[in-house]
Scaffold this motif. Structure first.
Motif, short mmCIF file in Angstrom:
data_model
loop_
_atom_site.label_atom_id
_atom_site.label_comp_id
_atom_site.label_asym_id
_atom_site.label_seq_id
_atom_site.Cartn_x
_atom_site.Cartn_y
_atom_site.Cartn_z
N LEU A 59 33.04 32.32 11.53
CA LEU A 59 31.97 32.25 12.53
C LEU A 59 32.55 31.87 13.89
CD1 LEU A 59 30.49 31.91 9.74
CD2 LEU A 59 28.81 30.56 11.00
N TYR B 94 25.90 31.16 16.33
CA TYR B 94 27.18 31.71 15.92
C TYR B 94 27.04 33.21 15.69
CZ TYR B 94 28.75 26.94 14.84
OH TYR B 94 29.09 25.62 14.92
N ARG C 171 20.45 40.13 11.37
CA ARG C 171 21.45 41.20 11.47
C ARG C 171 21.04 42.14 12.59
NH1 ARG C 171 25.66 42.33 8.91
NH2 ARG C 171 25.14 40.97 7.13
N PHE D 13 26.20 39.80 12.59
CA PHE D 13 25.26 38.91 11.92
C PHE D 13 25.22 37.62 12.74
CE2 PHE D 13 22.58 37.82 8.60
CZ PHE D 13 22.98 36.71 7.87
N LEU E 137 23.87 33.75 13.37
CA LEU E 137 23.42 32.57 12.64
C LEU E 137 23.10 31.43 13.59
CD1 LEU E 137 26.05 32.82 9.82
CD2 LEU E 137 23.60 32.74 9.40
N GLN F 176 28.91 36.28 13.38
CA GLN F 176 29.78 36.52 12.24
C GLN F 176 30.05 38.01 12.12
OE1 GLN F 176 28.30 35.54 8.27
NE2 GLN F 176 30.33 34.85 7.67
N LYS G 37 14.66 39.25 10.64
CA LYS G 37 15.81 39.30 9.73
C LYS G 37 16.72 40.46 10.11
CE LYS G 37 16.98 39.21 4.83
NZ LYS G 37 16.45 39.19 3.45
N PHE H 190 22.10 25.64 8.38
CA PHE H 190 22.01 26.99 8.90
C PHE H 190 20.71 27.68 8.53
CE2 PHE H 190 26.09 28.22 10.71
CZ PHE H 190 26.87 27.11 10.38
N GLY H 191 20.30 28.60 9.41
CA GLY H 191 19.21 29.51 9.10
C GLY H 191 19.72 30.66 8.26
N GLN H 192 18.84 31.61 7.95
CA GLN H 192 19.18 32.73 7.08
C GLN H 192 19.77 33.91 7.83
OE1 GLN H 192 19.11 32.80 3.51
NE2 GLN H 192 19.19 30.68 4.20
N GLY H 193 19.84 33.84 9.13
CA GLY H 193 20.54 34.86 9.89
C GLY H 193 19.69 36.03 10.34
#
Lengths: 113, 111
Positions: free
Chosen positions: B43, B35, B107, B88, B90, B37, B9, B102-105
């Motif tokens: 994105l 992607y 960072r 971030f 994705l 962001q 994460k 989409f996934g939760q990304g």
């Protein structure tokens, strides 16, 4: 080149109000348009997908419309709730660039209790 | 429980280091995407893959690399050539109706 804009960039409304978020795109040759919700630090959640042949889609308190010829889509949220606070993004899938979805910058919505 | 899992994460990268972001899906979707962001921006597409062992560059591929050895997995490597990697990231998939998921990304921060 397809460009997607969203107005306003940020919006603050009292709870219970109906509201409209706007999405504009410069090239009407799109395959579909999708609205997403993004909570802070999270991924995107799909809200509504409108195919190019459709005029609107509804899900619960959400209604999205599409006017391809004018390059516009609106997301209508009825009876807003604090839990609706998030960033809302629209994205278009161009007909001639199928895999390169173009995203708008998003509208940050805050619903005040 | 079907979905897209991104890990970690949070990720911290030192200058000159390569790091790999994981994306795994059990939706049985053929198409997968990465992607980036940045704050206040939409994105931007880094890489995408429509089938196993095939992938294409997106709009900002420089400094990134990917592989697609399995249908379920599409890892992204951020190389030392990417000069401004803090963002971030994705991962997404697309079903046959062209809806994106989409996934939760992840960072990523440079330290």
């Amino acid at each position: 080149k397809q460009e997607v804009t969203q107005i306003p960039a940020a919006l603050s409304v009292p709870e219970g109000e109906n509201l409209v978020l706007n999405c504009s795109f410069t090239d009407s040759a799109i395959y579909n348009l999708q609205w997403f919700r993004q909570d802070p630090g999270k991924g995107l959640t799909s809200l509504l997908l409108i195919q190019s042949s459709q005029r609107e889609q509804t899900s619960g308190r959400l209604n999205a419309s599409l006017d391809k010829s004018s390059g516009r889509s609106t997301l209508y949220i009825a009876a807003s709730q604090p839990g609706d606070s998030a960033t809302y993004l629209c994205a278009v899938r161009p007909e001639h660039s199928y895999d390169k979805v173009i995203f708008g910058p998003g509208t940050s919505l805050s619903v005040i209790p | 429980d079907g979905g897209i899992t991104q890990s970690p994460k949070y990720l911290f990268r030192k200058e000159g280091q390569n790091v790999t972001l994981s994306c795994e899906q059990n939706l049985n979707h053929d198409a997968m995407y990465w992607y980036r962001q940045d704050p206040g921006q939409g994105l931007r597409l880094i890489y995408y893959s429509q089938i196993v062992n095939d992938f294409q560059k997106g709009d900002i591929a420089e400094g990134y690399s990917v592989s697609r050895e399995k249908k379920e997995s599409f890892p992204l490597t951020v190389t030392s050539a990417q000069k401004n990697p803090t963002a971030f990231y994705l991962c997404a998939t697309r079903d046959r109706y062209t809806e994106a998921f989409f996934g939760q990304g992840t960072r990523l921060t440079v330290v």
